[in-house]
Structure formats: C-alpha cells, structure tokens
Design a protein around this motif. Sequence first.
Motif, PDB file in Angstrom:
ATOM      1  N   LEU A 154       4.185 -12.412   7.307  1.00 41.49           N
ATOM      2  CA  LEU A 154       3.772 -11.404   8.277  1.00 41.49           C
ATOM      3  C   LEU A 154       4.825 -11.097   9.341  1.00 41.49           C
ATOM      4  CD1 LEU A 154       0.029 -12.394   8.642  1.00 41.49           C
ATOM      5  CD2 LEU A 154       1.052 -10.673   7.152  1.00 41.49           C
ATOM      6  N   ASP A 155       6.055 -11.579   9.162  1.00 39.40           N
ATOM      7  CA  ASP A 155       7.150 -11.258  10.078  1.00 39.40           C
ATOM      8  C   ASP A 155       7.736  -9.886   9.755  1.00 39.40           C
ATOM      9  OD1 ASP A 155       6.888 -13.674  11.333  1.00 39.40           O
ATOM     10  OD2 ASP A 155       8.642 -14.587  10.371  1.00 39.40           O
ATOM     11  N   LEU A 156       8.343  -9.257  10.776  1.00 37.38           N
ATOM     12  CA  LEU A 156       9.071  -8.007  10.556  1.00 37.38           C
ATOM     13  C   LEU A 156      10.131  -8.229   9.490  1.00 37.38           C
ATOM     14  CD1 LEU A 156       9.607  -6.756  14.208  1.00 37.38           C
ATOM     15  CD2 LEU A 156       8.064  -5.790  12.512  1.00 37.38           C
ATOM     16  N   PHE A 157      10.433  -7.172   8.736  1.00 37.18           N
ATOM     17  CA  PHE A 157      11.381  -7.306   7.626  1.00 37.18           C
ATOM     18  C   PHE A 157      12.198  -6.025   7.503  1.00 37.18           C
ATOM     19  CE2 PHE A 157      12.188  -6.929   2.967  1.00 37.18           C
ATOM     20  CZ  PHE A 157      13.044  -7.997   2.846  1.00 37.18           C
ATOM     21  N   GLN A 158      13.505  -6.161   7.344  1.00 33.86           N
ATOM     22  CA  GLN A 158      14.393  -5.017   7.136  1.00 33.86           C
ATOM     23  C   GLN A 158      14.692  -4.916   5.652  1.00 33.86           C
ATOM     24  OE1 GLN A 158      15.431  -3.187   9.890  1.00 33.86           O
ATOM     25  NE2 GLN A 158      16.306  -1.656   8.536  1.00 33.86           N
ATOM     26  N   LEU A 159      14.319  -3.811   5.026  1.00 40.10           N
ATOM     27  CA  LEU A 159      14.558  -3.564   3.602  1.00 40.10           C
ATOM     28  C   LEU A 159      15.453  -2.337   3.498  1.00 40.10           C
ATOM     29  CD1 LEU A 159      13.928  -4.231   0.616  1.00 40.10           C
ATOM     30  CD2 LEU A 159      11.966  -2.691   0.806  1.00 40.10           C
ATOM     31  N   GLY A 160      16.747  -2.554   3.401  1.00 40.83           N
ATOM     32  CA  GLY A 160      17.686  -1.437   3.427  1.00 40.83           C
ATOM     33  C   GLY A 160      17.549  -0.700   4.751  1.00 40.83           C
ATOM     34  N   SER A 161      17.262   0.590   4.701  1.00 39.85           N
ATOM     35  CA  SER A 161      17.097   1.378   5.925  1.00 39.85           C
ATOM     36  C   SER A 161      15.667   1.368   6.447  1.00 39.85           C
ATOM     37  CB  SER A 161      17.541   2.818   5.678  1.00 39.85           C
ATOM     38  OG  SER A 161      16.697   3.414   4.709  1.00 39.85           O
ATOM     39  N   LEU A 162      14.764   0.676   5.755  1.00 35.88           N
ATOM     40  CA  LEU A 162      13.360   0.624   6.155  1.00 35.88           C
ATOM     41  C   LEU A 162      13.068  -0.610   6.999  1.00 35.88           C
ATOM     42  CD1 LEU A 162      11.663   1.518   2.753  1.00 35.88           C
ATOM     43  CD2 LEU A 162      12.122   3.057   4.670  1.00 35.88           C
ATOM     44  N   LEU A 191      10.070  -2.744   8.051  1.00 37.00           N
ATOM     45  CA  LEU A 191       8.680  -2.954   7.670  1.00 37.00           C
ATOM     46  C   LEU A 191       7.986  -3.906   8.628  1.00 37.00           C
ATOM     47  CD1 LEU A 191       9.284  -3.400   3.844  1.00 37.00           C
ATOM     48  CD2 LEU A 191       8.844  -1.285   5.105  1.00 37.00           C
ATOM     49  N   LYS A 192       6.678  -3.682   8.839  1.00 34.05           N
ATOM     50  CA  LYS A 192       5.902  -4.536   9.741  1.00 34.05           C
ATOM     51  C   LYS A 192       5.743  -5.945   9.200  1.00 34.05           C
ATOM     52  CE  LYS A 192       2.246  -1.932  10.053  1.00 34.05           C
ATOM     53  NZ  LYS A 192       0.948  -1.387  10.478  1.00 34.05           N
ATOM     54  N   ASN A 193       5.815  -6.083   7.877  1.00 36.13           N
ATOM     55  CA  ASN A 193       5.650  -7.389   7.244  1.00 36.13           C
ATOM     56  C   ASN A 193       6.193  -7.306   5.819  1.00 36.13           C
ATOM     57  OD1 ASN A 193       3.464  -6.362   5.520  1.00 36.13           O
ATOM     58  ND2 ASN A 193       2.278  -6.330   7.422  1.00 36.13           N
ATOM     59  N   ARG A 194       6.025  -8.398   5.060  1.00 38.13           N
ATOM     60  CA  ARG A 194       6.530  -8.454   3.688  1.00 38.13           C
ATOM     61  C   ARG A 194       5.446  -8.177   2.650  1.00 38.13           C
ATOM     62  NH1 ARG A 194      11.446 -11.350   3.295  1.00 38.13           N
ATOM     63  NH2 ARG A 194      12.185 -11.965   5.340  1.00 38.13           N
ATOM     64  N   VAL A 195       4.320  -7.647   3.078  1.00 31.87           N
ATOM     65  CA  VAL A 195       3.227  -7.326   2.163  1.00 31.87           C
ATOM     66  C   VAL A 195       3.532  -5.999   1.478  1.00 31.87           C
ATOM     67  CG1 VAL A 195       0.763  -6.823   1.973  1.00 31.87           C
ATOM     68  CG2 VAL A 195       1.563  -8.566   3.581  1.00 31.87           C
ATOM     69  N   VAL A 196       3.483  -5.986   0.152  1.00 29.58           N
ATOM     70  CA  VAL A 196       3.726  -4.768  -0.619  1.00 29.58           C
ATOM     71  C   VAL A 196       2.498  -4.467  -1.455  1.00 29.58           C
ATOM     72  CG1 VAL A 196       5.167  -3.690  -2.399  1.00 29.58           C
ATOM     73  CG2 VAL A 196       6.201  -5.230  -0.724  1.00 29.58           C
ATOM     74  N   ALA A 212      -0.213  -2.710   5.351  1.00 29.05           N
ATOM     75  CA  ALA A 212       0.752  -3.290   4.410  1.00 29.05           C
ATOM     76  C   ALA A 212       2.152  -2.943   4.894  1.00 29.05           C
ATOM     77  CB  ALA A 212       0.525  -2.741   3.003  1.00 29.05           C
ATOM     78  N   GLY A 213       3.107  -3.805   4.626  1.00 33.06           N
ATOM     79  CA  GLY A 213       4.479  -3.542   5.024  1.00 33.06           C
ATOM     80  C   GLY A 213       5.052  -2.347   4.273  1.00 33.06           C
ATOM     81  N   LEU A 214       4.710  -2.230   3.002  1.00 33.98           N
ATOM     82  CA  LEU A 214       5.214  -1.152   2.161  1.00 33.98           C
ATOM     83  C   LEU A 214       4.129  -0.778   1.162  1.00 33.98           C
ATOM     84  CD1 LEU A 214       7.619   0.608   1.164  1.00 33.98           C
ATOM     85  CD2 LEU A 214       8.205  -1.300  -0.349  1.00 33.98           C
TER      86      LEU A 214
END
Length: 82
Positions: free
Chosen positions: A4-12, A14-19, A48-50
């Motif tokens: 549930l931590d913030l996550f940087q996915l490329g240029s996105l 995300l609020k969390n790692r939930v997909v 959801a994060g993504l």
Amino acid sequence: MKLLDLFQLGSLRLKNRVVMAPMTRSRADVHGVVGELTATYYAQRATAGLIISEATNISEEAVGSPMTPGIWNAAQVGQRRW
C-alpha cells in the motif's frame, strides 16, 4: 517495499501497488455504448493503484463478446457526464 506504499511505475505515480487486471464486464449496451453503470463500476475500484481497463472493440467486426464497449463511432467515444 509494501503493497500500500506509493509506487513510481515509469512516468506513472501510483497510490499503491494494487493492480486490477482487465476483465470483460459486459456493461455496455448492444451498440457498445457505456453508461452510468460502467462509470460506477470503475469509480468503486478507483483506490487500486492501477486499473487496466476491459477489452474495447475497435470496429463492429472486432466484437468478441456481447455488451462490451466500442470506440468506432461517435456515440461510443463522445463526452459523457454521468
């Protein structure tokens, strides 16, 4: 690293790692136009994060499942306010 931590996915960012995986929900009408039910469905899952959205038909000939959204005519891609 936590789920549930913030996550940087490329240029996105995300609020969390939930997909949320893509699923065919069959919530469009017979013409491939989505409505309030679809907006509600995705709004309920907005934490959801993504979200990888469901399959979207690119032409009338490409419809693989009934009641799925399309993007080949103006009614399907028009601006909507629910």
